[in-house]
Design a protein around this motif. Structure first.
Motif, mmCIF file in Angstrom:
data_model
loop_
_atom_site.group_PDB
_atom_site.id
_atom_site.type_symbol
_atom_site.label_atom_id
_atom_site.label_comp_id
_atom_site.label_asym_id
_atom_site.label_seq_id
_atom_site.Cartn_x
_atom_site.Cartn_y
_atom_site.Cartn_z
ATOM 1 N N GLY A 69 0.809 -1.218 0.000
ATOM 2 C CA GLY A 69 0.000 0.000 0.000
ATOM 3 C C GLY A 69 0.842 1.268 0.000
ATOM 4 N N TYR A 70 2.013 1.189 0.618
ATOM 5 C CA TYR A 70 2.957 2.318 0.653
ATOM 6 C C TYR A 70 3.243 2.831 -0.756
ATOM 7 N N TYR A 71 3.414 1.914 -1.706
ATOM 8 C CA TYR A 71 3.758 2.302 -3.077
ATOM 9 C C TYR A 71 2.541 2.870 -3.815
ATOM 10 N N VAL A 72 1.369 2.376 -3.470
ATOM 11 C CA VAL A 72 0.143 2.930 -4.064
ATOM 12 C C VAL A 72 0.015 4.400 -3.661
ATOM 13 N N LEU A 73 0.215 4.674 -2.381
ATOM 14 C CA LEU A 73 0.097 6.044 -1.881
ATOM 15 C C LEU A 73 1.169 6.956 -2.463
ATOM 16 N N ASN A 74 2.378 6.428 -2.620
ATOM 17 C CA ASN A 74 3.452 7.223 -3.212
ATOM 18 C C ASN A 74 3.178 7.503 -4.688
ATOM 19 N N LEU A 75 2.632 6.534 -5.400
ATOM 20 C CA LEU A 75 2.293 6.745 -6.806
ATOM 21 C C LEU A 75 1.157 7.759 -6.926
ATOM 22 N N ALA A 76 0.185 7.670 -6.026
ATOM 23 C CA ALA A 76 -0.914 8.635 -6.026
ATOM 24 C C ALA A 76 -0.393 10.048 -5.788
ATOM 25 N N GLU A 77 0.536 10.188 -4.851
ATOM 26 C CA GLU A 77 1.142 11.496 -4.565
ATOM 27 C C GLU A 77 1.857 12.028 -5.810
ATOM 28 N N LYS A 78 2.514 11.139 -6.517
ATOM 29 C CA LYS A 78 3.263 11.521 -7.707
ATOM 30 C C LYS A 78 2.329 11.969 -8.835
ATOM 31 N N MET A 79 1.077 11.469 -8.804
ATOM 32 C CA MET A 79 0.125 11.751 -9.882
ATOM 33 C C MET A 79 -0.968 12.724 -9.450
ATOM 34 N N LEU A 80 -0.729 13.476 -8.393
ATOM 35 C CA LEU A 80 -1.732 14.401 -7.848
ATOM 36 C C LEU A 80 -2.237 15.412 -8.865
ATOM 37 N N ASN A 81 -1.365 15.867 -9.741
ATOM 38 C CA ASN A 81 -1.742 16.912 -10.699
ATOM 39 C C ASN A 81 -2.223 16.355 -12.039
ATOM 40 N N GLU A 82 -2.461 15.047 -12.079
ATOM 41 C CA GLU A 82 -2.944 14.413 -13.305
ATOM 42 C C GLU A 82 -4.421 14.045 -13.145
ATOM 43 N N ASN A 83 -5.092 13.813 -14.260
ATOM 44 C CA ASN A 83 -6.523 13.513 -14.247
ATOM 45 C C ASN A 83 -6.761 12.035 -13.909
ATOM 46 N N VAL A 84 -6.348 11.688 -12.687
ATOM 47 C CA VAL A 84 -6.357 10.290 -12.255
ATOM 48 C C VAL A 84 -6.885 10.194 -10.829
ATOM 49 N N LYS A 85 -7.689 9.166 -10.573
ATOM 50 C CA LYS A 85 -8.122 8.858 -9.217
ATOM 51 C C LYS A 85 -7.757 7.417 -8.890
ATOM 52 N N PHE A 86 -7.324 7.207 -7.662
ATOM 53 C CA PHE A 86 -7.011 5.878 -7.167
ATOM 54 C C PHE A 86 -8.176 5.382 -6.307
ATOM 55 N N VAL A 87 -8.677 4.199 -6.603
ATOM 56 C CA VAL A 87 -9.765 3.610 -5.827
ATOM 57 C C VAL A 87 -9.228 2.338 -5.179
ATOM 58 N N VAL A 88 -9.305 2.284 -3.852
ATOM 59 C CA VAL A 88 -8.707 1.175 -3.102
ATOM 60 C C VAL A 88 -9.778 0.378 -2.371
ATOM 61 N N ALA A 89 -9.823 -0.919 -2.634
ATOM 62 C CA ALA A 89 -10.719 -1.825 -1.919
ATOM 63 C C ALA A 89 -9.904 -2.662 -0.958
ATOM 64 N N GLY A 90 -10.230 -2.598 0.332
ATOM 65 C CA GLY A 90 -9.504 -3.386 1.321
ATOM 66 C C GLY A 90 -9.565 -2.750 2.695
ATOM 67 N N ASN A 91 -9.422 -3.564 3.715
ATOM 68 C CA ASN A 91 -9.391 -3.049 5.080
ATOM 69 C C ASN A 91 -8.249 -2.063 5.257
ATOM 70 N N HIS A 92 -8.495 -1.013 6.020
ATOM 71 C CA HIS A 92 -7.444 -0.019 6.279
ATOM 72 C C HIS A 92 -7.608 0.537 7.686
ATOM 73 N N PRO A 93 -6.535 1.035 8.276
ATOM 74 C CA PRO A 93 -6.616 1.585 9.637
ATOM 75 C C PRO A 93 -7.493 2.838 9.663
ATOM 76 N N ASP A 94 -8.201 3.020 10.756
ATOM 77 C CA ASP A 94 -8.967 4.256 10.928
ATOM 78 C C ASP A 94 -8.023 5.447 10.932
ATOM 79 N N GLY A 95 -8.424 6.503 10.248
ATOM 80 C CA GLY A 95 -7.625 7.726 10.246
ATOM 81 C C GLY A 95 -6.428 7.707 9.326
ATOM 82 N N LEU A 96 -6.334 6.691 8.465
ATOM 83 C CA LEU A 96 -5.213 6.638 7.526
ATOM 84 C C LEU A 96 -5.242 7.871 6.624
#
Length: 202
Positions: free
Chosen positions: A48-75
Motif C-alpha cells: 500500500g505504501y507504493y500505491v500512496l506514493n504513486l498517487a502522490e506523484k500523480m496528484l496533478n494528473e486527471n487520475v483517481k485511485f480507488v482502493v478496496a480493502g481493510n485499512h486503519p482508521d484515520g489513515l
C-alpha cells in the motif's frame, strides 16, 4: 501447469458508466487497487505504501485511485485516493475492476494473483511489481510488471498502460478463455487422462 479458475459468471466485463457517475469519476482515469489490507507501512507485503506514493506523484494528473480493502482508521491519503474499505460483494468487486482503466498490483510476493486474473476477466489491464507469479500467469499484451520497489518504473508503466486504447471486451474474452473454471477443469481432466493412459501402458 494448470492455472487457478476464476468464476467468470461473476468476474466479467460490466458496463460501469452509472457507477462512475455515482462516484464522480466520469471523464477521469481510474486506477484500482484490491487488497486484504491497506496501509502506509513500507514493510506491508501488499505494498500500500507504493500505491500512496504513486498517487502522490500523480496528484496533478486527471487520475483517481480507488482502493478496496481493510485499512486503519484515520489513515491519511492523498486527495486523489478513494478508500472503499472491505468489499465483500464479489459482483460489486467485479464492477470496480470493470470501471478501472488499470489495476495496480504492488505485492512483494504472490503465489498466483487472483487479482491479476480477476481484473483481466473484467477487461482491465494490470500494472505492478514482479512478485513471482503474476508476471508468469498474466496475459502479456495486457499487463506490465517492473522490479519491486522501483516507483519510477511503476509510474512509467502505469502512464504507458493508461495511454493505450485497449478494448475491454477483447481483454475480458482472452482472459475468460485462459482463466475460467471450465478451462481449469478441462485441463485437469486432460492431465488425468494422460496419466491414466500412461499407467495402462505398464
Amino acid at each position: 501447469v494448470v492455472l487457478n479458475g476464476v468464476n467468470t459468471d461473476v468476474f466479467h466485463f460490466y458496463d460501469t458508466a452509472e457507477l462512475r457517475s455515482q462516484m464522480g469519476l466520469t471523464g477521469v482515469k481510474v486506477i484500482f487497487h484490491a487488497t486484504p489490507s491497506f496501509d502506509d507501512n513500507i514493510n506491508n507485503i501488499k505494498g500500500g505504501y507504493y500505491v500512496l506514493n504513486l498517487a502522490e506523484k500523480m496528484l496533478n494528473e486527471n487520475v483517481k485511485f480507488v482502493v478496496a480493502g481493510n485499512h486503519p482508521d484515520g489513515l491519511k491519503v492523498p486527495s486523489n485516493v478513494i478508500l472503499l474499505g472491505k468489499v465483500s460483494d464479489q459482483e460489486q468487486l467485479a464492477k470496480y475492476y470493470s470501471m478501472a482503466d488499470v489495476t495496480l498490483l504492488t505485492s512483494k510476493k504472490e503465489t498466483f494473483s487472483m487479482v491479476t486474473a480477476e481484473s483481466l476477466c473484467c477487461g482491465t489491464p494490470v500494472v505492478g511489481f514482479k512478485a513471482g507469479a503474476p508476471e508468469q500467469i498474466a496475459i502479456e499484451e495486457y499487463s506490465e510488471f517492473v522490479t519491486h520497489g522501483d516507483l519510477e518504473a511503476l509510474y512509467s508503466a502505469t502512464c504507458e498502460m493508461l495511454s493505450k486504447n485497449l478494448s475491454k471486451k477483447e481483454i475480458a474474452h482472452a482472459a475468460t478463455v485462459k482463466y475460467s473454471k471450465n478451462t481449469m477443469t478441462n485441463n485437469y481432466l486432460k492431465l488425468y487422462e494422460e496419466i491414466n493412459a500412461k499407467d495402462k501402458q505398464f
